[in-house]
Design a protein around this motif. Sequence first.
Motif, mmCIF file in Angstrom:
data_model
loop_
_atom_site.group_PDB
_atom_site.id
_atom_site.type_symbol
_atom_site.label_atom_id
_atom_site.label_comp_id
_atom_site.label_asym_id
_atom_site.label_seq_id
_atom_site.Cartn_x
_atom_site.Cartn_y
_atom_site.Cartn_z
ATOM 1 N N LEU A 1 34.714 44.574 54.300
ATOM 2 C CA LEU A 1 35.871 44.920 53.474
ATOM 3 C C LEU A 1 37.069 45.239 54.347
ATOM 4 C CD1 LEU A 1 35.841 45.111 50.410
ATOM 5 C CD2 LEU A 1 35.699 47.585 50.630
ATOM 6 N N PHE A 2 36.794 45.989 55.363
ATOM 7 C CA PHE A 2 37.841 46.375 56.293
ATOM 8 C C PHE A 2 38.420 45.130 56.985
ATOM 9 C CE2 PHE A 2 39.128 48.120 60.500
ATOM 10 C CZ PHE A 2 40.186 48.878 60.033
ATOM 11 N N LEU B 1 38.610 42.118 55.768
ATOM 12 C CA LEU B 1 39.493 41.407 54.848
ATOM 13 C C LEU B 1 40.820 42.145 54.692
ATOM 14 C CD1 LEU B 1 36.752 40.424 52.323
ATOM 15 C CD2 LEU B 1 37.981 38.927 53.898
ATOM 16 N N HIS B 2 40.720 43.453 54.715
ATOM 17 C CA HIS B 2 41.926 44.274 54.652
ATOM 18 C C HIS B 2 42.831 43.975 55.841
ATOM 19 C CE1 HIS B 2 44.394 47.894 54.727
ATOM 20 N NE2 HIS B 2 43.874 48.209 55.904
ATOM 21 N N LEU B 3 42.214 43.956 57.027
ATOM 22 C CA LEU B 3 43.000 43.654 58.227
ATOM 23 C C LEU B 3 43.618 42.264 58.133
ATOM 24 C CD1 LEU B 3 40.744 44.978 61.128
ATOM 25 C CD2 LEU B 3 42.992 45.824 60.466
ATOM 26 N N LEU C 1 44.417 40.474 55.418
ATOM 27 C CA LEU C 1 45.479 40.300 54.422
ATOM 28 C C LEU C 1 46.784 40.967 54.825
ATOM 29 C CD1 LEU C 1 43.545 40.634 51.089
ATOM 30 C CD2 LEU C 1 44.642 38.606 52.044
ATOM 31 N N ARG C 2 46.674 42.080 55.533
ATOM 32 C CA ARG C 2 47.898 42.803 55.837
ATOM 33 C C ARG C 2 48.547 42.310 57.112
ATOM 34 N NH1 ARG C 2 47.252 48.654 57.504
ATOM 35 N NH2 ARG C 2 47.541 48.293 59.699
ATOM 36 N N ASP D 1 52.297 41.644 57.769
ATOM 37 C CA ASP D 1 53.272 42.732 57.657
ATOM 38 C C ASP D 1 52.901 43.955 58.473
ATOM 39 O OD1 ASP D 1 55.097 41.493 55.927
ATOM 40 O OD2 ASP D 1 53.673 41.761 54.274
ATOM 41 N N VAL E 1 48.773 37.380 35.056
ATOM 42 C CA VAL E 1 48.270 38.753 35.062
ATOM 43 C C VAL E 1 48.749 39.503 36.306
ATOM 44 C CG1 VAL E 1 46.199 40.183 34.865
ATOM 45 C CG2 VAL E 1 46.239 37.882 33.877
ATOM 46 N N LEU E 2 48.755 38.788 37.412
ATOM 47 C CA LEU E 2 48.917 39.462 38.690
ATOM 48 C C LEU E 2 50.364 39.764 39.041
ATOM 49 C CD1 LEU E 2 46.306 37.258 40.518
ATOM 50 C CD2 LEU E 2 45.964 39.526 39.580
#
Lengths: 98, 161, 113, 127, 969, 526
Positions: free
Chosen positions: E831-832, E834-836, E838-839, E842, E915-916
Amino acid sequence: MTSLSMTASLATAAILAAQFLLLLGMGMAIVRMVRGPRAQDRVLALDALYIDGMLLLLTIGIRTGSILYVEAGLIIALLGFAATAAFAKFLLRGEVIE
Amino acid sequence: MTRWLPHPWFALCLLVAWLLLQQSLAAPTIVLGIVLSLALSWTLGKLDLPRVRVRSVGTLLMLLARVFGDIVRSNIAVAKTIVSPRPRVTSGFVTIPLEMTSPYALALLACIITATPGTIWVSHDSRRRVLVIHVLDLDDEATWIANIKRRYEQPLLQIFR
Amino acid sequence: MEVVLAIAIGALAGSGVWLLLRPRTFQVIIGLTLISYAVNLLIFSIGGLQVGADPVLVGGATDLSRYADPLPQALVLTAIVIGFATTALFLVVLLTSRGLAGNDHVDGEDGTP
Amino acid sequence: MNAFAAVPSWVALVIGVLVFAGALLACIGSAGLLRLTTFYRRVHAPTLGTTLGMYLVLAGTIVFFWAGAGCPALHIILIGVCVSITTPISLMLLAGAALERDRRQGVAGVPAANPSETGADEGETSR
Amino acid sequence: MMPYGWISTVILLLPFAAALATPLIGRGNRRRTTWLMTGTAGVCLVLSALLFPAIAEGEVLRQTFAWAPALGLDFTLRVDGLAWLFLILICGIGLLVGIYATYYMPREYPLVRFYSLLLGFMGAMLGIVVSGKVIQLVFFWELTSLFSFLLIGYWHYGKSARDAARTALIVTVAGGLCLLAGVLALAHIAGSYDVDAILAAGDRVRQSPLYLPALILILLGAFTKSAQVPFHFWLPQAMSAPTPVSAYLHSATMVKAGVFLLLRFWPVLAGTEAWFWIVGGVGLTTMLVGAWAATFQHDMKAVLAYSTISHLGLITMLTGLGSTLGVVAAIFHTINHATFKASLFMAAGAVDHETGTRDLRRLGGLRHVMPITATLAVIAGAAMAGVPLLNGFLSKEMFFAVALGANHGLALDTLTVLVAVAAAALGVTYSLRLVGGAFFGPLRHDFPREPHEPPRWMRFPIGLLALACLAVGIFPGRVVGPLLHAAAGSVLGPQLPAYDLAIWHGLTMPVLMSVIAFAAGCALYVALRRRIAARDSTPLIDRIHALHAFERVLAFLTTTLPDLHAKIFPGRKLQAQLLLVVLLAGIVGFLAVQPLPVPTAVQGTQIDPAFALLWLLGVACAIGAATQAKFHRMAALILTAGTGLVVCITFVWLSAPDLAVTQLLVEAVTTVLLLLGLRWLPKRIPGRAPLSRIARYRRIRDAVIAIGVGLGLAGLAYAVMLHLVADSASRFFLQQALPGGGGRNVVNVILVDFRALDTLGEITVLAIVALAVFALLWRFRPAVESIGSPRKRDVAAVQGEVHVDRQRAALADQLAIPALLILLVAPVIVLFALHLFLRGHDLPGGGFVAGITVTMALIVLYMAGGARWVETRLKVAPVRWIGAGLLLAIATGLAAVVLGDPFLTSYHGHWSLPVLGHVPFNSALLFDLGVFAVVSGASALMLVVLAHQSLRRVIPAPEMPRGADEAES
Amino acid sequence: MNGALAIAPILIPLIVAAIQVLLGIRFGRLRTSLSFLSCLSLVAVAAMLMMSASAPNGEGTMLVYNLGNWPARFAIVLVVDRLSALMLLLTAVLALAVLPYALGRWQRMGPHFQPLVQLLLVGYNGAFLTGDLFNLFVFFEVLLAASYGLALHGSGARRVGAGLHYIAINLTASMLFLIGVGLIFGVTGTLNMAVLAHLIPGLTGTPRALMHAGAALLGLAFLIKAAVWPVGFWLPRTYSAAIPPVAALFAAMTKLGIYVILRLSLLLFGVDAGAASMHFGSEWLLWLGIITLVVGSIGMLGARELGKLAAYCVLVSSGTLLGAIALHSPAVTAGALAYLVISVLGIAAFFLLAGLVAPREGPEGTTQLEPYDPAIDALFAAEDERRVTSPAPVVILAACFLACGLLLAGLPPLSGFIAKFALLAPMLDHGTGAILLFALTIAAGLCTVIAMARAGIQIFWADADWEFPRVEPGETISVMGLLGICLVLTFVVAAPWNYLAATARQIHAPEHYIHAVMGQATEARP
Ligand code: NA
Ligand code: NA
């Protein structure tokens, strides 16, 4: 105004002192790393080093006012164990991955 | 349901972790979070993770609070031991017979014992159901055994019945 | 800070070079790792050192001096990755060499144990 | 470069105290690594830093960012959770490894594989 | 008007074409190959003859083809009198040798290779003489060396043939290379490669400072080819070649190439002191040495070989004396020598062919069984001895005249005359010995074969040449006069002296000298006959053996010198090599810094004591790692990890979170990988013995170097840190990252957009390394002695009798709870990651760190459950990830190309979805996804492959495990 | 779209490699066909680039490709000039020619041979094309990584032992490369070679000193890759241990080092660089080249196996080229380029051939070629007239060996002679060092002859029991193909030479390059 800057500088000093303490802790861990005597002592010291380092990162974050360094801390928290666990497993089984 | 969502608790935890990481409650984040946590919990199912059943959330919270208190207390105790000019150490191993068998209960107990300064989980024999811990400040073995069984094992048995 | 970092770079490089010249494969690989730390720090530092600069853009990028120099960082990132890859390969080669030659000497011939 | 300019003074003081106390505990933990005499004793020491020491610093950090930048920075909590889960992994493995090796080398004083023969402290390997 | 240019072209090309055609046409058919050879030579001869009218008028025929005009290399054919004379010689004797060879060579030989090489040689030889450019001359010159090599080695199953071929090749090629250098120098002086231009620049050449080197180099070429002392040794050795080859190459043509060269450049180079002394001296010496040595040989071909050397020396001396008559004599003798020597070689070959031996001590009385051959041999031998009414006599007369006409000082002139007479006398002696020894005396019956008269067509070439000897000897003016005139005229031009080709000029000094020489030669033969037969070496000069010297030089070059070099520079040792690299880096780095930077007033950042303390620790870790790496590998690894942590904190301190994150992750993965490998390294116990002196010296030396390099790098780093560039490219990136690249994390925008090609290369490197690791460990099995078994088995082995099962269970218990915890942490790590990911655009993060993080999740899973456990539950196909990731990254870049922009152009914007809401999109993210896939795939592949090594254990070793214990023993 | 052609030499092999990796080991045929497709299209693309680079409008025709559509000054730029087009074509032809050789037993010695070859080409082509110093580092690493993989292809103690040295030294070299790039970037703030060339004349004092230090370390890194004495000892061992097709592909690798030195020394330290920097380090290059030449020749003479002999030929050519380009003369450079092309093709052919005639799988140091024995036997021993008919494949091999020898020694009739002539002819104008180089180049030719004759005589003439492994058709095709090109280049000289001469003139006038790249700065997106 003066009291604010006084407490601010006091807090800054506290953070600075905290950094010194953490560095001191890291130094003692490194001494243990070098001295051993057994492999598990060294690994244990590495574990301590990682934790102290992570806390140091947080204090740097406070000193510079930037939240971005928290991610680095999070990485140590999440993954710092991998190296020590690998060492430990190695000591336990003579093999990291079986 | 269990086939596609074998570990709902973990899925939830993962979703919370995701939202914490993203620090955002925007729609795309939540949607993505749900997708990810479902996928990951499905993967955990593939990895034969044992099912978890939390029977009593209240007990769990009580236990955590108790552990926190213990941690604070033993932190101070161990710190004193280390700082004292001539550390008076009477450390030793303690063997504790255990009743519980749930892996989650054992794991939580391991975390608790290890996280509390002054005690450390050394080994566990699942057949004989005995646990060996090492205690830094060992006064009386029997007290330690009783304490651990009462303060930690009983609640754990309740939580993961 | 510059002085500290410069000394650090020198010390890392010195330790690395010393290891690089040792006869055992493991010493060499550790030596290369230390040298690559030194080199990465060197490249990183060429844009000058900045404490407390913003690493990412905040608002419009108007005052460029408040940001850390990004290009050396990007270069170091690439260098780290490449260094990681080649170190891994070197590791495997030294393991294979140890397996085939029967010892861990860099020349595969064990004169002095 | 005063990071506390935007923080109320008492909050700054709280942050300072929290972080200092946490660092002190971590430092004492590391000192334990040096001062304690056997591995089984030393293995207790780092937990000072991974528990209360860390909690205090994390709390200080959260307060700092909350009060200073107004951002909740709750993901810092994740650090605490992760460390609480992962530290036991390495410590348990380490302690287990030490026990295993002591048993194998026939060191007296470690609990035997047969748990009824658990010994006292005096025979611990003290190197 | 005849198309002369084209005729000469055909003459040159025909032999080469025939040489190439021989293997195709003549395949196994001796008759056809023979016809091809003789036909070609015949056609060339006829065509050459057609050129004569023009040549006789003193014309120089040329034909130029463009080859590489810009390089100054046109292909120019140039036929003048000298060249024409050589054309006739080459083609004519080629024709005869071709006929002879088909009868001489053993019947079962297909002769394809032989004739093909012979034709090739003929072409090359023709090429030399018709070259209109000096480079072209060298080109064909080296070709003749090459064909000579192949022809000498024709019977390569014999060691003598191989050695002879090699010697001839090396000597003549060396000469050819000298010639190349000399010719380049000559052309450099003259400013042209054109022969005519060079011939016209004689005065300029002789006055140039480069004249002497050019002269020496060109002469080296000529002397090696013409077997002049001290390079003569290859020629006798080359007699291992089949006799037709000896007759053609080593008497009539190739050895004359040197003479041709001397004559060709005579107008340019001759006439100086240096020319006189070198050419004259070498020629004189060669003449004498050759004649003396020929006298003492037993092999007929050896006699002929040394006599060839002697005659070549004679010709060389003639050109060297500097008189124009000398040139005429040289040309004349070249013709004569070619005729009588070729026929003698063929006669010797006939003897060899019929009797099976060429040893004069075993031969005798052959005139009884081979009367015609004997007659022809007598004629040719008499020509060689300089008997009147034969061509040899005439050129000898002319030679004596030249010797008498020399005026270089009394002593020198006297010496020349004496040597001339002595050589002539020896010539008589060895001619007598050759012909007399083989054909006269009592007939012997112990030949290896029963001799008869050789076939008619084998005698035909010998007879024709003997006839030529007679014809020239009797009617010199009519037979050879025009040829000689044309040839000498083309060399000397208006300087051509008056000469008379009559057989009788009255009782002159030369005649007297001839008589003396003849008498002396006969007397010598009678006196020495027995003694010569008894001895195996040449008196006086047998101690000075040029061939031995040559072989020693060769042995020195191929054995002693390389060994010496290997001793001084131990290139096989890695340490020595790395030492040189490091040392050289230090030296060049130090020398290049000119002037040494002086500390400027520029103030750096204020020193933070905490930072200094941090690096005190970092340096301690590094030095600790350096000292521990030998005996305590694990400690060194841990200390290195500590250094890495300090580096990471430094990056954080200095505002580089991306670097910190990357450093940390790479550190972790590297540590695990190294740990995976540590297990296979042999155990090492710190020795109690004190360091040897050499080891101590090495350590001190290395420490000094290490400190030096460290100081140097620290200095450079300090200087460059303080030097700030105002107009760095970074400014542009900071300005453009958001508007142009659509990201706030400038570092990441640089990686995936501004400098995405770097990143593409970087992931390619990762992919390659992973593939290489996979390939290397594909079927690799660890060495038996490095195979320890995991601890559980050892425990079972040690305490085998007690509770094996329980021990196993206990060990499983020890892993059970950590494994469960790891299993819980792993998804969080993913999870972490994927977090790294996606961000990344930026905030700190990105495809690379995300990829490594995923690998870390995999690593911990492998650690928790073991390789088999994971792989039965999860389908890990890292190779696929690598391929797919690479393709995705490329495809993202190519999409821009499809849209008409350059590769890797990025696009970004927002999508409005139901939706998003607003979803930002950035094509660079797709690229980063490719990076992510490759990185995770590559690092996972390496890990998996390494991990699988542990599964490859075949037999559990009975010994105690090693690895971790190393530190404690 | 014409511009996109510039990236094709990088992308084609990269895409093919990715697909091959994705296909996995099972689709061997398909993988091989893809490789052929890639090499063929690379040859085509390189030829097209060459034509566009030699377009009639003057010598400054250069194709500049701004990656990511960012201005060349800041981002990465690819530049196709005559020199890079030449090198692209050379490697493409080399790869295409070597490919059939590896089809049989060689590629089966390990997995992933084909993708690694393609990735090696990515490295080559990227390094030839890039106009950015750091990107050059990246492509060098791509090349090296692939070369590590290929050098180890087939494994075995010998290859791994050699590979260990090779990797260790090149990792060290890469560190030097990084330090050099770092220092140069630190004082100029740019990585673009053209911009760098533009800025260097303006540097003074400390920055100039630092830039020189960076350039020196960078140069050392390239010298290591070019295997120059005393940092080139890794080469003979690595090349002779590698399987023949790999060694043949590596023949161009040292030339890459030479290429970069040539390009950078002329661009950064050419006539416009200012008095303090002009011809920086060329004295060093000249003398190192000369020593390398000598050492290579000695090694060649002493080589005890064919692979080593070929490897020392590489050293000789490296030394010759280095010395030649240090003379800073367009005429010599043109000759050097000719020599470079021929030596790459010839050495590659020789490596391939060595694999066919020599049983390679012995422990290192096995004496395949006996040292010269000075004991002389009788001069006129009876001629051994055994019937000789060698089998046709051996005859072909022998002919190829002879051709290789001629090419490498620079003897006629093959193009080696012309190349050497073109190199040597203009050298006499350039002082003592040049004349020494001239003499030694000629002497090296002789050493080659001695060494090759020794080897050839022993293999093809002497040993009746020399074993010739069964030669597969693809192997012969490769060898003959390479030699055929050299043969053709003997006769077709004018056009190639004009191209090379123009190339030399172009790179000796760096302003073309600088203008071509920096002129683009305004055209790309802001
Ligand atoms: Na604890
Ligand atoms: Na700088």
